[in-house]
Design an enzyme around this catalytic site. Structure first.
Site, PDB file in Angstrom:
ATOM      1  N   GLY A 176      14.263 118.192 -25.113  1.00 41.94           N
ATOM      2  CA  GLY A 176      15.431 117.924 -24.983  1.00 41.94           C
ATOM      3  C   GLY A 176      15.306 115.902 -25.437  1.00 41.94           C
ATOM      4  CG  HIS A 177      11.546 113.933 -23.449  1.00 41.95           C
ATOM      5  ND1 HIS A 177      12.294 114.068 -22.228  1.00 41.95           N
ATOM      6  CD2 HIS A 177      10.500 115.504 -23.505  1.00 41.95           C
ATOM      7  CE1 HIS A 177      11.175 114.338 -21.646  1.00 41.95           C
ATOM      8  NE2 HIS A 177      10.027 115.813 -21.882  1.00 41.95           N
ATOM      9  N   GLY A 178      14.906 114.368 -26.841  1.00 40.03           N
ATOM     10  CA  GLY A 178      15.172 113.868 -28.655  1.00 40.03           C
ATOM     11  C   GLY A 178      16.698 113.350 -27.911  1.00 40.03           C
ATOM     12  CB  ALA A 179      19.235 115.285 -27.457  1.00 41.71           C
ATOM     13  CD  GLN A 193       6.902 116.874 -31.002  1.00 41.60           C
ATOM     14  OE1 GLN A 193       6.844 118.673 -31.723  1.00 41.60           O
ATOM     15  NE2 GLN A 193       6.315 116.332 -31.839  1.00 41.60           N
ATOM     16  N   GLY A 194      10.280 119.274 -27.824  1.00 40.63           N
ATOM     17  CA  GLY A 194      11.268 120.474 -26.875  1.00 40.63           C
ATOM     18  C   GLY A 194      11.819 121.069 -25.130  1.00 40.63           C
ATOM     19  CG  MET A 220      13.681 108.925 -32.428  1.00 37.65           C
ATOM     20  SD  MET A 220      14.352 110.134 -32.349  1.00 37.65           S
ATOM     21  CE  MET A 220      14.768 110.906 -30.974  1.00 37.65           C
ATOM     22  CD  GLU A 226      14.442 102.551 -43.559  1.00 37.33           C
ATOM     23  OE1 GLU A 226      12.705 103.047 -44.008  1.00 37.33           O
ATOM     24  OE2 GLU A 226      14.030 102.129 -42.596  1.00 37.33           O
ATOM     25  CB  ILE A 260       9.378 113.522 -29.005  1.00 37.80           C
ATOM     26  CG1 ILE A 260      11.233 113.137 -28.668  1.00 37.80           C
ATOM     27  CG2 ILE A 260       9.127 113.762 -27.579  1.00 37.80           C
ATOM     28  CD1 ILE A 260      11.362 111.621 -28.069  1.00 37.80           C
TER      29      ILE A 260
END
Length: 408
Positions: free
Chosen positions: A240-243, A237-238, A230, A265, A232
């Site tokens: 909220g795209h990961g969430a 970054q920072g 994963m 993993e 971004i």
């Protein structure tokens, strides 16, 4: 000896930090090529240049790896002010181009004019696969909401295989133990984020990040999706795209009755924090995780409900419970705080008790001096100190999740 040291000093001038020398860009407009303000650099380059992340043989080394924002068409150039062979005979510089070519796929540009010409084709680039989710993020600098889309793709999508080969090169620069995957294995799922933006009245798309998930078989008729990679990309970054990505992926698999649970993993600390936030968001609305039930401790109902409705396994459900229990606990009340602390430490002490049982078995065949050494290793005082340290670190992690929930 002095001559040798003098030569070493002169040669040291031809060593460059490759994390600084490599410049990465996501290019939308021709003027971006010369804009240093959008440049970002790798966190890691050891997979190309060894553990010391040093390139030898050049002064003023500058490695350009520029990508068109959407299709990731690549510009690759190596520049330097001088080379070691200009001054010293029989000293070979590192093969910079060869090392980078091992990472990036064929078909890249080496000429800036050719690269800028190819930017004109970006208007034809469209996101791959099926649209799963659309969301907006307010951009303070632009003073407007920016729209993003999350798509699920696979290698059957025309052009995706070649696009993925370019996309996965970012893993080498930003994930310490990254490796490329076998795209011919049909058990891989790909989830991608794209930003919608306008250029001369046209709607274009920029690559934001992605996730790969491998579907493992679980006897007799289930699967266990495991998040493998994963990322971004740094310019996004920072925000909220990961969430958004992880939540979308979970929602996708939740609806599949054949999915047992969703795992990851070798997750990094940052990924665990992200997963905590997403899973707590999901679980806080489940009846079994209501404040009235939290005070009675972790229950089978929590395990069953989170697994059946959200595809969360027991280990992750327990962690979610501890975060929500902390949020529902008045830690300024000494009795409530003590009850919470003891429950968490009871779980954390498990590995220490296991060590003690293993030690008891070992001491039967150890000489007295060996037994004394082993006992010192797991001295009770040391255990208590380590247990308290683990508890405080966990508490800090949980509080960060709760603060983020409050902001959300």
């Amino acid at each position: 000896m002095a001559a040798v040291n003098d030569m070493e000093k002169k040669l040291a001038e031809y060593k460059c930090d490759t994390n600084e020398a490599i410049s990465l860009k996501l290019v939308r407009f021709p003027e971006d090529v010369e804009d240093d303000g959008i440049t970002f650099h790798p966190e890691y380059s050891h997979q190309c240049f060894g553990d010391d992340e040093i390139a030898f043989g050049y002064k003023g080394l500058h490695i350009q790896l520029y990508y068109s924002a959407g299709n990731l068409t690549t510009l690759f150039n190596v520049k330097y002010s001088s080379k070691v062979t200009d001054k010293f005979d029989c000293v070979e510089p590192d093969d910079i181009e060869g090392k980078i070519r091992d990472i990036i796929p064929a078909g890249f540009c080496c000429n800036t004019d050719d690269f800028i010409t190819l930017l004109e084709k970006e208007s034809k680039f469209k996101p791959f696969g099926a649209l799963l989710h659309t969301y907006s993020v307010h951009n303070e600098e632009a003073g407007e909401d920016i729209t993003y889309q999350i798509h699920k793709a696979d290698v059957s999508c025309p052009g995706f295989r070649e696009y993925h080969e370019r996309l996965q090169t970012f893993l080498m620069w930003f994930i310490e133990t990254a490796s490329f995957i076998d795209v011919d294995d049909e058990k891989w799922d790909y989830f991608l984020i794209f930003e919608k933006y306008n250029k001369d009245g046209e709607t274009l798309f920029a690559t934001v990040g992605y996730m790969t998930v491998y579907n493992y078989y679980v006897f007799p008729d289930k699967t266990r999706p495991r998040v493998s990679q994963m990322i971004i990309l740094p310019p996004f970054q920072g925000e909220g795209h990961g969430a958004q990505l992880l939540e979308t992926v979970h929602r996708y698999y939740m609806t599949d009755p054949k999915v047992m649970d969703i795992t990851a993993e070798d997750p990094s600390e940052n990924y665990v924090r992200l997963r905590d936030f997403v899973l707590v968001k999901f679980c806080q609305s489940l009846p079994s995780f209501s404040p009235a039930n939290l005070v009675h401790g972790f229950s089978k109902e929590m395990v069953t409900e989170s697994q059946e409705k959200l595809k969360i396994n027991k280990k992750h459900a327990r962690r979610v419970y501890e975060i929500l229990r902390l949020r529902a606990t008045d830690m300024s009340d000494a009795d409530h705080a003590r009850a919470y602390r003891l429950e968490i430490k009871k779980r954390l002490v498990g590995p220490y008790k296991k060590n003690q049982r293993e030690l008891a078995k070992m001491t039967r065949c150890l000489r007295p001096e060996e037994m004394s050494n082993q006992i010192n290793i797991i001295n009770l005082q040391v255990q208590h100190e380590e247990l308290e340290k683990s508890y405080q670190e966990l508490l800090a992690d949980y509080k960060r999740v709760i603060e983020r929930l409050a902001q959300a």
